[in-house]
Design a protein around this motif. Structure first.
Motif, PDB file in Angstrom:
ATOM      1  N   ASP A 223      66.214  39.821  33.697  1.00  0.00           N
ATOM      2  CA  ASP A 223      65.096  39.772  32.763  1.00  0.00           C
ATOM      3  C   ASP A 223      64.193  38.588  33.112  1.00  0.00           C
ATOM      4  O   ASP A 223      64.657  37.442  33.201  1.00  0.00           O
ATOM      5  CB  ASP A 223      65.624  39.636  31.340  1.00  0.00           C
ATOM      6  N   HIS A 224      62.924  38.838  33.283  1.00  0.00           N
ATOM      7  CA  HIS A 224      61.995  37.793  33.725  1.00  0.00           C
ATOM      8  C   HIS A 224      61.884  36.653  32.728  1.00  0.00           C
ATOM      9  O   HIS A 224      61.744  35.488  33.120  1.00  0.00           O
ATOM     10  CB  HIS A 224      60.618  38.390  34.000  1.00  0.00           C
ATOM     11  N   GLN A 225      61.947  36.974  31.438  1.00  0.00           N
ATOM     12  CA  GLN A 225      61.843  35.907  30.446  1.00  0.00           C
ATOM     13  C   GLN A 225      63.081  35.026  30.447  1.00  0.00           C
ATOM     14  O   GLN A 225      62.998  33.798  30.304  1.00  0.00           O
ATOM     15  CB  GLN A 225      61.618  36.488  29.048  1.00  0.00           C
TER      16      GLN A 225
ATOM     17  N   ALA B 238      64.453  28.493  34.207  1.00  0.00           N
ATOM     18  CA  ALA B 238      63.691  27.613  35.086  1.00  0.00           C
ATOM     19  C   ALA B 238      63.066  26.471  34.293  1.00  0.00           C
ATOM     20  O   ALA B 238      63.086  25.310  34.728  1.00  0.00           O
ATOM     21  CB  ALA B 238      62.610  28.413  35.804  1.00  0.00           C
ATOM     22  N   ALA B 239      62.522  26.784  33.120  1.00  0.00           N
ATOM     23  CA  ALA B 239      61.906  25.755  32.275  1.00  0.00           C
ATOM     24  C   ALA B 239      62.939  24.718  31.837  1.00  0.00           C
ATOM     25  O   ALA B 239      62.642  23.518  31.759  1.00  0.00           O
ATOM     26  CB  ALA B 239      61.253  26.400  31.060  1.00  0.00           C
TER      27      ALA B 239
ATOM     28  N   MET C  71      61.061  23.249  35.490  1.00  0.00           N
ATOM     29  CA  MET C  71      60.018  24.013  36.163  1.00  0.00           C
ATOM     30  C   MET C  71      59.002  24.532  35.146  1.00  0.00           C
ATOM     31  O   MET C  71      59.220  24.453  33.926  1.00  0.00           O
ATOM     32  CB  MET C  71      60.641  25.172  36.940  1.00  0.00           C
ATOM     33  N   ASP C  72      57.906  25.053  35.633  1.00  0.00           N
ATOM     34  CA  ASP C  72      56.876  25.623  34.775  1.00  0.00           C
ATOM     35  C   ASP C  72      57.281  27.054  34.441  1.00  0.00           C
ATOM     36  O   ASP C  72      57.074  27.978  35.228  1.00  0.00           O
ATOM     37  CB  ASP C  72      55.533  25.600  35.509  1.00  0.00           C
ATOM     38  N   GLY C  73      57.871  27.237  33.264  1.00  0.00           N
ATOM     39  CA  GLY C  73      58.401  28.535  32.881  1.00  0.00           C
ATOM     40  C   GLY C  73      57.346  29.621  32.813  1.00  0.00           C
ATOM     41  O   GLY C  73      57.595  30.759  33.230  1.00  0.00           O
TER      42      GLY C  73
ATOM     43  N   LEU D 170      57.031  36.202  38.649  1.00  0.00           N
ATOM     44  CA  LEU D 170      58.044  37.260  38.629  1.00  0.00           C
ATOM     45  C   LEU D 170      57.421  38.600  38.258  1.00  0.00           C
ATOM     46  O   LEU D 170      57.739  39.635  38.864  1.00  0.00           O
ATOM     47  CB  LEU D 170      59.167  36.899  37.653  1.00  0.00           C
ATOM     48  N   ASP D 171      56.544  38.586  37.267  1.00  0.00           N
ATOM     49  CA  ASP D 171      55.886  39.829  36.846  1.00  0.00           C
ATOM     50  C   ASP D 171      55.030  40.403  37.976  1.00  0.00           C
ATOM     51  O   ASP D 171      54.857  41.624  38.076  1.00  0.00           O
ATOM     52  CB  ASP D 171      55.028  39.581  35.608  1.00  0.00           C
TER      53      ASP D 171
END
Length: 238
Positions: free
Chosen positions: A155-157, A163-164, A168-170, A177-178
């Motif tokens: 799941d990308h979210q 990552a956040a 990282m910049d979530g 990713l999208d």
């Protein structure tokens, strides 16, 4: 002595004493849904802890256990039916994995996993995490999310949030990713690993010269570390 193999790519040079005071590079070909890779990570950490004078540099390279998995992943029950012939056989296999994990203080919760993801997106996120300097930390987090919390790491979210959490910049990660950014790069790296003869993971590559397959014990990994660290200086030159 472990039957480790000379790898086809030469490694980095390093001077002096235990000859890598500035870092010994270890790359691990791995998939984020591979339980043996999680176990292998723990065993490598134990080995490295026994050589505090060496500064290790760890990198993770992609491998897809299920390269034909649909991008949206699959229901776990259906996946187990196709791969193992049903949950009974899967339970038998995973019981052994869980027992080995317990020795490394990993409390695998295989029953809590509801979906088996396509791991392209996770590998892409890990690729970007390398540039951010948090790849190893993110790998640990993804292992935990999947194996201990049963989260869908396809799941990308979920990936953006992970990552956040590592700085990282979530929002940017989610956008990339999208867009499917770098998916082709991951597929190429996966293909390259197979062309090098890697058919299972984890696969440890020490200084791009020695390859060790499987979740080996810390003692086995130490044999390779010590061999490289004590080789003559000329053996370490490109």
């Amino acid at each position: 002595m472990v039957d480790f193999h000379r790898h086809s790519v030469k490694g980095l040079a390093g001077p002096g004493g235990l000859r890598y005071p500035y870092g010994m590079r270890i790359e691990i070909v791995s998939d984020v849904i591979c339980p043996w890779c999680f176990i292998g990570k723990r065993r490598l950490e134990q080995a490295m802890a026994q050589r505090p004078d060496i500064e290790f540099e760890i990198g993770w390279r992609p491998f897809q256990l299920n390269p034909d998995m649909p991008r949206e992943g699959a229901d776990r029950k259906s996946y187990l039916e196709a791969k193992f012939g049903g949950p009974a056989r899967a339970k038998e296999i995973y019981a052994r994995v869980a027992a080995e994990g317990a020795k490394e203080n990993i409390a695998f919760d295989f029953e809590g996993i509801k979906r088996t993801p396509n791991t392209l997106a996770a590998h892409s996120t890990l690729r970007w995490a390398l540039s951010a300097g948090v790849q190893n930390a993110l790998k640990e987090r993804l292992f935990r999310l999947y194996f201990l919390e049963g989260q869908d790491i396809g799941d990308h979210q979920v990936l953006a949030d992970a990552a956040a959490a590592e700085g990282m910049d979530g929002a940017l990660v989610k956008t990339l990713l999208d867009e499917g950014r770098d998916a082709d790069v991951i597929e190429d790296e996966d293909r390259m690993a197979r062309e090098l003869g890697i058919t299972g993971v984890p696969f440890f590559i020490f200084e791009r010269r020695y390859g060790v397959p499987g979740a080996q014990t810390p003692d086995v990994l130490l044999q390779v570390i010590d061999k490289i660290a004590t080789e003559p200086p000329e053996a370490n030159q490109d």
